[in-house]
Design a protein around this motif. Sequence first.
Motif, PDB file in Angstrom:
ATOM      1  N   GLY A   1       0.835  -1.191   0.000  1.00 63.02           N
ATOM      2  CA  GLY A   1       0.000   0.000   0.000  1.00 63.02           C
ATOM      3  C   GLY A   1       0.866   1.236   0.000  1.00 63.02           C
ATOM      4  O   GLY A   1       2.102   1.160  -0.076  1.00 63.02           O
ATOM      5  N   PRO A   2       0.250   2.417   0.075  1.00 60.31           N
ATOM      6  CA  PRO A   2       1.031   3.650   0.172  1.00 60.31           C
ATOM      7  C   PRO A   2       1.839   3.649   1.472  1.00 60.31           C
ATOM      8  O   PRO A   2       1.271   3.463   2.549  1.00 60.31           O
ATOM      9  CB  PRO A   2      -0.033   4.753   0.168  1.00 60.31           C
ATOM     10  N   PRO A   3       3.133   3.844   1.421  1.00 59.25           N
ATOM     11  CA  PRO A   3       3.954   3.709   2.636  1.00 59.25           C
ATOM     12  C   PRO A   3       3.624   4.731   3.717  1.00 59.25           C
ATOM     13  O   PRO A   3       3.889   4.487   4.896  1.00 59.25           O
ATOM     14  CB  PRO A   3       5.385   3.881   2.118  1.00 59.25           C
ATOM     15  N   GLU A   4       3.034   5.868   3.340  1.00 63.62           N
ATOM     16  CA  GLU A   4       2.691   6.859   4.356  1.00 63.62           C
ATOM     17  C   GLU A   4       1.599   6.366   5.297  1.00 63.62           C
ATOM     18  O   GLU A   4       1.362   6.945   6.352  1.00 63.62           O
ATOM     19  CB  GLU A   4       2.270   8.170   3.696  1.00 63.62           C
ATOM     20  N   HIS A   5       0.932   5.269   4.932  1.00 58.74           N
ATOM     21  CA  HIS A   5      -0.119   4.711   5.778  1.00 58.74           C
ATOM     22  C   HIS A   5       0.374   3.495   6.570  1.00 58.74           C
ATOM     23  O   HIS A   5      -0.432   2.702   7.052  1.00 58.74           O
ATOM     24  CB  HIS A   5      -1.323   4.317   4.926  1.00 58.74           C
ATOM     25  N   HIS A   6       1.673   3.358   6.718  1.00 58.60           N
ATOM     26  CA  HIS A   6       2.248   2.179   7.362  1.00 58.60           C
ATOM     27  C   HIS A   6       2.088   2.198   8.876  1.00 58.60           C
ATOM     28  O   HIS A   6       2.368   1.222   9.555  1.00 58.60           O
ATOM     29  CB  HIS A   6       3.740   2.075   7.001  1.00 58.60           C
ATOM     30  N   THR A   7       1.665   3.296   9.456  1.00 53.53           N
ATOM     31  CA  THR A   7       1.536   3.403  10.909  1.00 53.53           C
ATOM     32  C   THR A   7       0.514   2.403  11.429  1.00 53.53           C
ATOM     33  O   THR A   7      -0.470   2.084  10.763  1.00 53.53           O
ATOM     34  CB  THR A   7       1.096   4.822  11.307  1.00 53.53           C
ATOM     35  N   GLY A   8       0.752   1.910  12.639  1.00 53.49           N
ATOM     36  CA  GLY A   8      -0.206   1.030  13.292  1.00 53.49           C
ATOM     37  C   GLY A   8       0.042  -0.445  13.096  1.00 53.49           C
ATOM     38  O   GLY A   8      -0.536  -1.271  13.794  1.00 53.49           O
ATOM     39  N   LEU A   9       0.889  -0.832  12.150  1.00 58.77           N
ATOM     40  CA  LEU A   9       1.176  -2.248  11.948  1.00 58.77           C
ATOM     41  C   LEU A   9       2.169  -2.734  13.002  1.00 58.77           C
ATOM     42  O   LEU A   9       2.904  -1.965  13.598  1.00 58.77           O
ATOM     43  CB  LEU A   9       1.726  -2.479  10.546  1.00 58.77           C
ATOM     44  N   GLU A  10       2.209  -4.037  13.190  1.00 56.51           N
ATOM     45  CA  GLU A  10       3.092  -4.609  14.213  1.00 56.51           C
ATOM     46  C   GLU A  10       4.553  -4.235  13.987  1.00 56.51           C
ATOM     47  O   GLU A  10       5.313  -4.008  14.930  1.00 56.51           O
ATOM     48  CB  GLU A  10       2.955  -6.135  14.229  1.00 56.51           C
ATOM     49  N   ALA A  11       4.953  -4.142  12.728  1.00 58.02           N
ATOM     50  CA  ALA A  11       6.351  -3.855  12.417  1.00 58.02           C
ATOM     51  C   ALA A  11       6.784  -2.476  12.884  1.00 58.02           C
ATOM     52  O   ALA A  11       7.976  -2.216  13.021  1.00 58.02           O
ATOM     53  CB  ALA A  11       6.597  -3.989  10.914  1.00 58.02           C
ATOM     54  N   VAL A  12       5.851  -1.576  13.100  1.00 60.58           N
ATOM     55  CA  VAL A  12       6.202  -0.243  13.573  1.00 60.58           C
ATOM     56  C   VAL A  12       5.506   0.065  14.891  1.00 60.58           C
ATOM     57  O   VAL A  12       5.181   1.208  15.200  1.00 60.58           O
ATOM     58  CB  VAL A  12       5.865   0.848  12.524  1.00 60.58           C
ATOM     59  N   SER A  13       5.289  -0.973  15.696  1.00 56.60           N
ATOM     60  CA  SER A  13       4.722  -0.804  17.027  1.00 56.60           C
ATOM     61  C   SER A  13       5.729  -1.298  18.045  1.00 56.60           C
ATOM     62  O   SER A  13       6.184  -2.436  17.971  1.00 56.60           O
ATOM     63  CB  SER A  13       3.419  -1.605  17.158  1.00 56.60           C
ATOM     64  N   ASP A  14       6.094  -0.445  19.011  1.00 56.10           N
ATOM     65  CA  ASP A  14       7.098  -0.855  19.995  1.00 56.10           C
ATOM     66  C   ASP A  14       6.463  -1.333  21.300  1.00 56.10           C
ATOM     67  O   ASP A  14       7.131  -1.446  22.316  1.00 56.10           O
ATOM     68  CB  ASP A  14       8.093   0.279  20.278  1.00 56.10           C
ATOM     69  N   THR A  15       5.190  -1.634  21.278  1.00 50.72           N
ATOM     70  CA  THR A  15       4.511  -2.117  22.474  1.00 50.72           C
ATOM     71  C   THR A  15       5.078  -3.464  22.896  1.00 50.72           C
ATOM     72  O   THR A  15       5.119  -4.411  22.116  1.00 50.72           O
ATOM     73  CB  THR A  15       2.999  -2.254  22.205  1.00 50.72           C
ATOM     74  N   GLY A  16       5.515  -3.546  24.147  1.00 53.02           N
ATOM     75  CA  GLY A  16       6.009  -4.805  24.690  1.00 53.02           C
ATOM     76  C   GLY A  16       7.366  -5.230  24.182  1.00 53.02           C
ATOM     77  O   GLY A  16       7.815  -6.337  24.475  1.00 53.02           O
ATOM     78  N   LEU A  17       8.049  -4.389  23.447  1.00 54.15           N
ATOM     79  CA  LEU A  17       9.345  -4.763  22.890  1.00 54.15           C
ATOM     80  C   LEU A  17      10.422  -4.687  23.964  1.00 54.15           C
ATOM     81  O   LEU A  17      10.532  -3.703  24.676  1.00 54.15           O
ATOM     82  CB  LEU A  17       9.702  -3.827  21.733  1.00 54.15           C
ATOM     83  N   THR A  18      11.205  -5.739  24.099  1.00 58.82           N
ATOM     84  CA  THR A  18      12.279  -5.755  25.099  1.00 58.82           C
ATOM     85  C   THR A  18      13.639  -5.642  24.412  1.00 58.82           C
ATOM     86  O   THR A  18      14.291  -4.607  24.509  1.00 58.82           O
ATOM     87  CB  THR A  18      12.206  -7.039  25.937  1.00 58.82           C
ATOM     88  N   ASP A  19      14.059  -6.674  23.709  1.00 62.59           N
ATOM     89  CA  ASP A  19      15.356  -6.640  23.021  1.00 62.59           C
ATOM     90  C   ASP A  19      15.182  -5.998  21.651  1.00 62.59           C
ATOM     91  O   ASP A  19      14.780  -6.644  20.687  1.00 62.59           O
ATOM     92  CB  ASP A  19      15.926  -8.052  22.879  1.00 62.59           C
ATOM     93  N   ARG A  20      15.509  -4.708  21.566  1.00 60.86           N
ATOM     94  CA  ARG A  20      15.346  -3.999  20.295  1.00 60.86           C
ATOM     95  C   ARG A  20      16.555  -4.198  19.395  1.00 60.86           C
ATOM     96  O   ARG A  20      16.444  -4.176  18.182  1.00 60.86           O
ATOM     97  CB  ARG A  20      15.114  -2.515  20.568  1.00 60.86           C
ATOM     98  N   CYS A  21      17.741  -4.317  20.002  1.00 64.57           N
ATOM     99  CA  CYS A  21      18.985  -4.556  19.258  1.00 64.57           C
ATOM    100  C   CYS A  21      19.826  -5.534  20.062  1.00 64.57           C
ATOM    101  O   CYS A  21      19.677  -5.648  21.287  1.00 64.57           O
ATOM    102  CB  CYS A  21      19.776  -3.258  19.075  1.00 64.57           C
ATOM    103  N   ASN A  22      20.722  -6.233  19.390  1.00 62.07           N
ATOM    104  CA  ASN A  22      21.747  -6.956  20.133  1.00 62.07           C
ATOM    105  C   ASN A  22      22.795  -5.945  20.608  1.00 62.07           C
ATOM    106  O   ASN A  22      22.617  -4.744  20.452  1.00 62.07           O
ATOM    107  CB  ASN A  22      22.356  -8.069  19.278  1.00 62.07           C
ATOM    108  N   ASP A  23      23.884  -6.398  21.183  1.00 60.00           N
ATOM    109  CA  ASP A  23      24.831  -5.460  21.792  1.00 60.00           C
ATOM    110  C   ASP A  23      26.266  -5.886  21.512  1.00 60.00           C
ATOM    111  O   ASP A  23      26.977  -6.369  22.399  1.00 60.00           O
ATOM    112  CB  ASP A  23      24.585  -5.386  23.295  1.00 60.00           C
ATOM    113  N   PRO A  24      26.735  -5.733  20.276  1.00 61.20           N
ATOM    114  CA  PRO A  24      28.111  -6.147  19.968  1.00 61.20           C
ATOM    115  C   PRO A  24      29.159  -5.368  20.744  1.00 61.20           C
ATOM    116  O   PRO A  24      30.247  -5.890  21.008  1.00 61.20           O
ATOM    117  CB  PRO A  24      28.235  -5.894  18.463  1.00 61.20           C
ATOM    118  N   PHE A  25      28.854  -4.128  21.149  1.00 67.86           N
ATOM    119  CA  PHE A  25      29.857  -3.359  21.881  1.00 67.86           C
ATOM    120  C   PHE A  25      30.121  -3.950  23.254  1.00 67.86           C
ATOM    121  O   PHE A  25      31.279  -4.006  23.703  1.00 67.86           O
ATOM    122  CB  PHE A  25      29.426  -1.896  22.020  1.00 67.86           C
TER     123      PHE A  25
END
Length: 453
Positions: free
Chosen positions: A392-416
């Motif tokens: 679809g039009p990318p400007e309407h991508h809001t609200g999907l799981e891929a752009v929802s940070d609800t309940g997210l714990t490990d957002r990145c690994n930590d190579p440093f």
Amino acid sequence: MIDDMLSDLKRHPWVADARWDATRNTIVVRPNAAAIAVRPEPGPLLAEHLAHWQHVYEFVYTAGELRHGDDLDLSGWRASDTGAPFPREHMIEWIDHAVDLVLRDKPGVVLEVGCGSGLLVHRIRHQVRSYLGLDVAEPAVDRLRAQRLPGVRVLRASAHELASAPVTDSLRTMADATASPHRVTPDCIVLNSVTQCFPNERYLTAVLDDALDLVSPGGTVVVGDNRNLANAPDYARWLESARHPGIPAEELTTQAASRLAADEELLCDPRVFARIARRHRRDVRVACYAKPLGADTELTRYRYDVVFTVDSPPPGPCRIRAWADLPGTSVERLRTLATETAQSPTLITGIPNALLDGEAPDAVTPAQLAGAVPAGWAVLLDSADAHRLAVGPPEHHTGLEAVSDTGLTDRCNDPFTRFLRRRLPEVLTDHLEQHIPATPAPRIAVSEELTAP
């Protein structure tokens, strides 16, 4: 003697505290916050981690083993499963996709962080007023400068120097040269295939905060070719299976877990970018794109692109339709997509990704979707792990799981942190051997509770 060692370590500028752990016969140290800081400038330990990647790419660009010409230097682009170079046609498709993301909103001024050998600049410079490229690898910077491309300027600078005076001064100079003295900010800032070299999420956030601050109103920040933490276990199993055909299931699970734990590159869950957007002081919209490439490689399966749009008017209403609700077979549904453009703005969600969920009867590939959607639509992530897609039009991508940070714990690994746990004990062991030479240094370990600035 242990007390003398502890006292000596506590005076080291990289150490906040040191204590003796008798149960492990180990000195446990806590690093000084300034040594691992991102701001106001990288601390010495973080700087050393960044320097490692600088040296890697300086070696790659100096060797130039896959350099096909000034506009197509594919040095370093090898498949993880085979070690062979990615096919040239596949890489050109990868480049074209990145260029499309940059030029989607017709920017006039483009700033690229990590421009490398110029894979993008050679393809976008004719369609923009001016381009500024930044890179830490001296051979790449020197080579691009020597080409004297019209409207192009290249600086040797790191990602964390994006908002520094040399960069802003260069933008101002370029604006003056094009008779646009009031346009000293870029319309598009690009970081393509760069984030994997970042040390941790704090560094990523700092760099993107700078980019979102700097870009013009209505402009975009394109963060391309990110490795995906959400499907990293799939990647590790895929890679181990490719390298060791017929490996027993239990051994495959063990080796895949070990590979994932030892990964030296930064992997980002797509939702980390949503968190960065939502906490920023400006109004930022974020969309996560799948890689709609024809070939089935790790670049198509396990990487994705993010586009931030800053201070842009809201896109308006959009209807949501489920892929499963479209009539007919998958082939018939693909044909249906072309007619959706005649309707009100629409987002088709819940599309099984055949590259990662091939057993779903209605699964299709990102490339199949890209070939079927109408102009202005894009292939997007509907789930963080890319098992489900949307179009679809990318400007309407809001609200999907891929752009929802609800309940997210490990957002990145930590190579440093992994680097820190190896490197700091090495430095401190050498330090003790120099200051207390008569006594062998005991084992040194970094505390589990790291000091964060």
